[in-house]
Design an enzyme around this catalytic site. Sequence first.
Site, short mmCIF file in Angstrom:
data_model
loop_
_atom_site.label_atom_id
_atom_site.label_comp_id
_atom_site.label_asym_id
_atom_site.label_seq_id
_atom_site.Cartn_x
_atom_site.Cartn_y
_atom_site.Cartn_z
N LYS A 164 0.87 -1.19 0.00
CA LYS A 164 0.00 0.00 0.00
C LYS A 164 0.90 1.24 0.00
CE LYS A 164 -4.24 1.46 2.44
NZ LYS A 164 -5.18 1.58 1.34
N1 PY5 Z 1 -8.12 -1.84 -2.50
C1 PY5 Z 1 -7.63 -0.58 -2.48
C2 PY5 Z 1 -7.04 -0.02 -3.71
C3 PY5 Z 1 -7.68 0.16 -1.29
O1 PY5 Z 1 -7.18 1.40 -1.27
C4 PY5 Z 1 -8.27 -0.39 -0.14
C5 PY5 Z 1 -8.36 0.40 1.14
C6 PY5 Z 1 -8.79 -1.70 -0.22
C7 PY5 Z 1 -8.69 -2.39 -1.41
C8 PY5 Z 1 -9.39 -2.39 0.97
O2 PY5 Z 1 -8.40 -2.70 1.92
P1 PY5 Z 1 -8.71 -2.84 3.45
O3 PY5 Z 1 -9.88 -3.73 3.55
O4 PY5 Z 1 -7.50 -3.44 4.03
O5 PY5 Z 1 -9.01 -1.48 3.96
N2 PY5 Z 1 -8.51 1.77 0.95
C9 PY5 Z 1 -8.41 2.75 2.01
C10 PY5 Z 1 -9.31 2.42 3.19
O6 PY5 Z 1 -8.96 2.83 4.29
C11 PY5 Z 1 -8.81 4.12 1.60
C12 PY5 Z 1 -8.52 4.62 0.29
C13 PY5 Z 1 -9.10 5.97 0.00
O7 PY5 Z 1 -10.36 1.81 3.01
#
Ligand code: PY5
Length: 312
Positions: A164
């Site tokens: 990330k």
């Molecule tokens: N895919 C992308 C590209 C992401 O940015 C995120 C999380 C996920 C999947 C889901 O991952 P997780 O379940 O571990 O959160 N995105 C961030 C979030 O905090 C925010 C981006 C604006 O949900």
Amino acid sequence: MLNKEFIFIRLMRYVWINGKLVSEKEAVIPILTHALHYGTSVFEGIRAYWNPDLNNLYIFRAREHYVRFHNSAKIMGIKIDYGIDELIDATVELLRANEAREDVYIRPIAFVSASTVNLDIRDLEVTTAIITIPFGRYLEPKGVRAKVVSWLRIHNSMFPMRAKVGGIYVNSVLALMDAKNSGFDEAIMLNRDGYVAEGSGENIFIVKDGALHTPPTYDSILEGITRATIIEVAKDLGLNVIERRITREELYTADEVFFVGTAAEVTPVVNIDGRVIGDGKPGPITLKIRNYYMDIVHGKVDKYRHWLIPVY
Ligand code: PY5
């Protein structure tokens, strides 16, 4: 659109930077900061949920998030000077200092903070910070309309997408802007091989004949912690989960589609490229999963209480 409220986010009083609590107003960075120019940062998004019945705030799966934080940094060659337990303790300390008694979004970041134009980051200074933000819903829980955009997800052979990393998010920004400019709420990206990858900031699931299907980690996706949570708890609801490649037209003909992510939680997708998904309303399985997920993050399911860290 609910997203708008995040343009006006309010920081809490303190920010944690390199082991110290600093006033939010003093938490500023110099103009030549490496990460600002080249995207050399790794970050996380974690939620803490306020539980009024227990009068306590609970951080959801902090350990898993900080493990991924460390892994992202290792892949990128950024050195984080704080161990996983130290970061968890710092998060609790920060939330207490901020007297947080509401739902909070926690944003840990480690970035190359040296002021230089050099791309060799091996010996450059790294700053680790944790920021907390009062947070509500990220996407409309009643359902979103998504567009499969023409920008492809950056492929695993070009960058390890399970890391990330800040700079990688320009791909998500382009995708989301394409969707928004076409009147949609969210983007769905395909990967270089033409298979469904993920949303701009969410993983994706489809429901077909009572089973859940989600793209595999080798299909250029972030290995989401919410995705892993849904895969693990789905069996409690009698649902099979199949990790496999998904094609674009399978989205259109799915019984239900939903996004998952820390910010998005479980969000129904009711329309894709103008095709109505199911009957155009959040589907029964999506709603069942959403309710179960919300119960879990609020500490209402005993067997998953170990995923929650109390702040007070
Ligand atoms: N895919 C992308 C590209 C992401 O940015 C995120 C999380 C996920 C999947 C889901 O991952 P997780 O379940 O571990 O959160 N995105 C961030 C979030 O905090 C925010 C981006 C604006 O949900």
